[in-house]
Design a protein around this motif. Sequence first.
Motif, mmCIF file in Angstrom:
data_model
loop_
_atom_site.group_PDB
_atom_site.id
_atom_site.type_symbol
_atom_site.label_atom_id
_atom_site.label_comp_id
_atom_site.label_asym_id
_atom_site.label_seq_id
_atom_site.Cartn_x
_atom_site.Cartn_y
_atom_site.Cartn_z
ATOM 1 N N PHE A 90 0.832 -1.198 0.000
ATOM 2 C CA PHE A 90 0.000 0.000 0.000
ATOM 3 C C PHE A 90 0.867 1.248 0.000
ATOM 4 O O PHE A 90 0.687 2.141 -0.819
ATOM 5 N N TYR A 91 1.818 1.325 0.928
ATOM 6 C CA TYR A 91 2.650 2.523 1.029
ATOM 7 C C TYR A 91 3.623 2.668 -0.135
ATOM 8 O O TYR A 91 3.865 3.774 -0.611
ATOM 9 N N LEU A 96 0.926 5.881 -3.470
ATOM 10 C CA LEU A 96 1.586 6.779 -4.414
ATOM 11 C C LEU A 96 0.848 6.820 -5.748
ATOM 12 O O LEU A 96 0.560 7.897 -6.279
ATOM 13 N N THR A 97 0.502 5.676 -6.286
ATOM 14 C CA THR A 97 -0.167 5.611 -7.585
ATOM 15 C C THR A 97 -1.543 6.284 -7.545
ATOM 16 O O THR A 97 -1.876 7.089 -8.420
ATOM 17 N N GLY A 98 -2.325 5.965 -6.533
ATOM 18 C CA GLY A 98 -3.661 6.558 -6.404
ATOM 19 C C GLY A 98 -3.610 8.067 -6.275
ATOM 20 O O GLY A 98 -4.377 8.792 -6.923
ATOM 21 N N MET A 99 -2.690 8.559 -5.445
ATOM 22 C CA MET A 99 -2.575 10.003 -5.239
ATOM 23 C C MET A 99 -2.071 10.714 -6.498
ATOM 24 O O MET A 99 -2.558 11.789 -6.844
ATOM 25 N N LEU A 100 -1.096 10.125 -7.177
ATOM 26 C CA LEU A 100 -0.596 10.737 -8.417
ATOM 27 C C LEU A 100 -1.696 10.838 -9.468
ATOM 28 O O LEU A 100 -1.852 11.887 -10.113
ATOM 29 N N THR A 129 -13.974 16.255 -12.440
ATOM 30 C CA THR A 129 -12.568 15.928 -12.171
ATOM 31 C C THR A 129 -12.243 15.993 -10.682
ATOM 32 O O THR A 129 -11.504 15.146 -10.175
ATOM 33 N N TYR A 130 -12.798 16.967 -9.976
ATOM 34 C CA TYR A 130 -12.540 17.050 -8.549
ATOM 35 C C TYR A 130 -13.230 15.904 -7.806
ATOM 36 O O TYR A 130 -12.691 15.379 -6.834
ATOM 37 N N LEU A 131 -14.408 15.491 -8.268
ATOM 38 C CA LEU A 131 -15.099 14.366 -7.640
ATOM 39 C C LEU A 131 -14.331 13.065 -7.856
ATOM 40 O O LEU A 131 -14.123 12.300 -6.904
ATOM 41 N N ILE A 132 -13.879 12.825 -9.071
ATOM 42 C CA ILE A 132 -13.076 11.623 -9.352
ATOM 43 C C ILE A 132 -11.791 11.661 -8.512
ATOM 44 O O ILE A 132 -11.407 10.666 -7.898
ATOM 45 N N GLY A 133 -11.137 12.818 -8.480
ATOM 46 C CA GLY A 133 -9.922 12.963 -7.674
ATOM 47 C C GLY A 133 -10.185 12.712 -6.199
ATOM 48 O O GLY A 133 -9.414 12.016 -5.531
ATOM 49 N N LEU A 134 -11.288 13.254 -5.690
ATOM 50 C CA LEU A 134 -11.640 13.059 -4.277
ATOM 51 C C LEU A 134 -11.868 11.582 -3.970
ATOM 52 O O LEU A 134 -11.388 11.072 -2.950
ATOM 53 N N ILE A 135 -12.559 10.888 -4.842
ATOM 54 C CA ILE A 135 -12.804 9.458 -4.636
ATOM 55 C C ILE A 135 -11.488 8.682 -4.613
ATOM 56 O O ILE A 135 -11.273 7.830 -3.744
ATOM 57 N N LEU A 136 -10.602 8.988 -5.543
ATOM 58 C CA LEU A 136 -9.292 8.330 -5.568
ATOM 59 C C LEU A 136 -8.475 8.636 -4.311
ATOM 60 O O LEU A 136 -7.811 7.759 -3.755
ATOM 61 N N ILE A 141 -6.038 6.865 1.001
ATOM 62 C CA ILE A 141 -5.590 7.297 2.326
ATOM 63 C C ILE A 141 -5.473 6.074 3.242
ATOM 64 O O ILE A 141 -6.364 5.220 3.247
ATOM 65 N N PRO A 142 -4.405 5.976 4.030
ATOM 66 C CA PRO A 142 -4.258 4.838 4.951
ATOM 67 C C PRO A 142 -5.111 5.015 6.212
ATOM 68 O O PRO A 142 -4.615 5.289 7.289
#
Length: 156
Positions: A90-91, A96-100, A129-136, A141-142
Motif C-alpha cells: 500500500f505505502y 503513491l499511484t492513487g494520489m498521483l 474531475t474534482y469528484l473523481i480525484g476526491l474518490i481516488l 488514504i491509509p
Amino acid sequence: MEILNHLHSILRWGILFILIVSIIKARSNKINNIAFADTEGIKKIALIGMMLLHTQLVIGIIQYVFGARGMHAIKTLGMKEVMGDSVNRFYAVEHLTGMLIAIIIITIGYSTAKRMTDAAKSNKRIFITYLIGLILIIASIPWPFRPGFAGIAGWF
C-alpha cells in the motif's frame, strides 16, 4: 521527517475540505449557469485545492524517497516482499499511484476549466474531475479502519 509526517497528515484534512467545497460550489454554479471564470469564489477555492495537492505531493515524494515505507522498503525488502505484504505494498505502490492519478486528474480539470468560456462546461469539468480525484484520494488514504492499518500512525 516527523514534522513532514505530521504536516502530511494535517494537510490531508484541508485538502479533503477544499475539494468537497469545490465540488459543491461547481455543482451549484452549473445549476445556476454561472461561469467558472465569473465567480472568483470557485476559481480561488479550486486553485487553493490544487495548490494544496501539489504541496502535499512534494511532501509525499520527500517521504517516499527518504522515509521507511517507500524506496527504503523496496531496497531493503525487495519488490517481491513488498508486493507480498499488503501494508508495505500500500505505502510503496498503491498510495503513491492513487494520489498521483488523483492529482493529475484534478490538475487537468482545473487547467482546462479556467480556459473554457461555456459556464456549464467549465463547472461540469471542475465537478467531475474534482469528484473523481476526491474518490481516488479517499480510497488511497491509509485510514486506521483499513485491514492491517490499525495502530499505524501515518508513514513512519
